[in-house]
Write a protein that holds these residues in place. Sequence first.
Motif, PDB file in Angstrom:
ATOM      1  N   PHE A   1       0.757  -1.145   0.111  1.00 47.60           N
ATOM      2  CA  PHE A   1      -0.088   0.296   0.003  1.00 47.60           C
ATOM      3  C   PHE A   1       0.900   1.130  -0.047  1.00 47.60           C
ATOM      4  CE2 PHE A   1      -2.861  -3.043   1.914  1.00 47.60           C
ATOM      5  CZ  PHE A   1      -4.013  -3.022   1.062  1.00 47.60           C
TER       6      PHE A   1
ATOM      7  N   LEU B   1      -9.943   2.060  -2.165  1.00 45.68           N
ATOM      8  CA  LEU B   1      -9.795   0.544  -1.483  1.00 45.68           C
ATOM      9  C   LEU B   1     -10.644   0.490  -0.379  1.00 45.68           C
ATOM     10  CD1 LEU B   1      -6.585  -0.748  -2.527  1.00 45.68           C
ATOM     11  CD2 LEU B   1      -8.517  -1.387  -3.450  1.00 45.68           C
ATOM     12  N   ILE B   2     -10.569   1.703   0.532  1.00 46.01           N
ATOM     13  CA  ILE B   2     -11.157   1.546   1.830  1.00 46.01           C
ATOM     14  C   ILE B   2     -12.742   1.658   1.711  1.00 46.01           C
ATOM     15  CG2 ILE B   2     -11.480   2.897   4.063  1.00 46.01           C
ATOM     16  CD1 ILE B   2      -8.359   3.635   3.884  1.00 46.01           C
TER      17      ILE B   2
ATOM     18  N   SER C   1     -14.369   0.738  -0.653  1.00 51.88           N
ATOM     19  CA  SER C   1     -14.748  -0.395  -1.382  1.00 51.88           C
ATOM     20  C   SER C   1     -15.005  -1.658  -0.212  1.00 51.88           C
ATOM     21  CB  SER C   1     -13.846  -1.002  -2.365  1.00 51.88           C
ATOM     22  OG  SER C   1     -13.799   0.153  -3.113  1.00 51.88           O
TER      23      SER C   1
ATOM     24  N   ASN D   1     -11.980  -2.638   1.684  1.00 45.63           N
ATOM     25  CA  ASN D   1     -10.784  -3.388   1.867  1.00 45.63           C
ATOM     26  C   ASN D   1     -10.332  -3.227   3.357  1.00 45.63           C
ATOM     27  OD1 ASN D   1      -7.938  -3.943   1.712  1.00 45.63           O
ATOM     28  ND2 ASN D   1      -8.356  -4.283  -0.535  1.00 45.63           N
ATOM     29  N   GLN D   2     -10.227  -4.090   4.118  1.00 46.32           N
ATOM     30  CA  GLN D   2      -9.757  -4.081   5.467  1.00 46.32           C
ATOM     31  C   GLN D   2      -8.532  -4.012   5.548  1.00 46.32           C
ATOM     32  OE1 GLN D   2     -11.557  -7.375   7.527  1.00 46.32           O
ATOM     33  NE2 GLN D   2     -13.556  -6.387   7.429  1.00 46.32           N
ATOM     34  N   GLN D   3      -7.456  -4.406   4.524  1.00 49.85           N
ATOM     35  CA  GLN D   3      -6.197  -4.529   4.621  1.00 49.85           C
ATOM     36  C   GLN D   3      -5.889  -2.886   4.365  1.00 49.85           C
ATOM     37  OE1 GLN D   3      -5.279  -7.553   1.673  1.00 49.85           O
ATOM     38  NE2 GLN D   3      -4.317  -8.454   3.287  1.00 49.85           N
ATOM     39  N   ALA D   4      -6.374  -2.284   3.508  1.00 53.95           N
ATOM     40  CA  ALA D   4      -6.220  -0.959   3.356  1.00 53.95           C
ATOM     41  C   ALA D   4      -6.357   0.005   4.385  1.00 53.95           C
ATOM     42  CB  ALA D   4      -6.803  -0.365   2.045  1.00 53.95           C
TER      43      ALA D   4
ATOM     44  N   TRP E   1     -14.511   3.906   9.493  1.00 53.77           N
ATOM     45  CA  TRP E   1     -15.060   2.692   8.791  1.00 53.77           C
ATOM     46  C   TRP E   1     -16.412   2.663   8.665  1.00 53.77           C
ATOM     47  CZ3 TRP E   1     -12.906  -0.876   5.993  1.00 53.77           C
ATOM     48  CH2 TRP E   1     -13.456  -2.068   5.780  1.00 53.77           C
TER      49      TRP E   1
END
Length: 199
Positions: free
Chosen positions: A3, A14-15, A17, A19-22, A60
């Motif tokens: 990232f 990405l967030i 969308s 995306n928990q990793q982002a 979030w």
Amino acid sequence: MDFSSLPEVEIWYLIKSGNQQAFSYIYKTFSKDLYKYGHKFTQDTSLIEDVIQDLFVHIWDLKGNISIKNSIKFYLFACFRRELIKKVKISNKNESLDEVHSKFKWEMSFLEILDENQIILESRNKISLALDQIPLRQKEAIYLRYIQELSYDEISKLMNVQVPSVYNLIFKGLKKLKKILPFSRRSIKIGGLIFLFIQ
């Protein structure tokens, strides 16, 4: 996924969308800086941690409605500063924010600037005496510019002042530091900025 190599606009996409990793990446990247900044407003560690936690939960939950076009860091700092000041005011009902502000511990932040740039003070305890003579908003502006590396425009929005006022705050603060602190320079990153900016 790396990232750190992505533009912040893509990370935020990405967030949004889901995306928990982002999302985890921005938490790991910025939470420590938020924590350090929080200690400029209060020494209540639990309060700082609670505000950081609430901030990321809020982001979030509302990620689909939040638009970040440039700097994620600036957005986080702006939200964090606003919420923390609100909580500090509530917990210190009998004191003005300036009175609370005057209890900040700035020495470590400014020593961090000096250490990173190999600027050596003849006497380390002089940093405390020097900082006591610099107005609080000058210290905060210098901290945001040189420790957190925010732009002048971002600092102006964060501190709710015009950009020329930010330049003025930093100029006067650095000039005062130069006058008070008898340091020797071994590099020019910050030391050079101080000398070139105010001569």
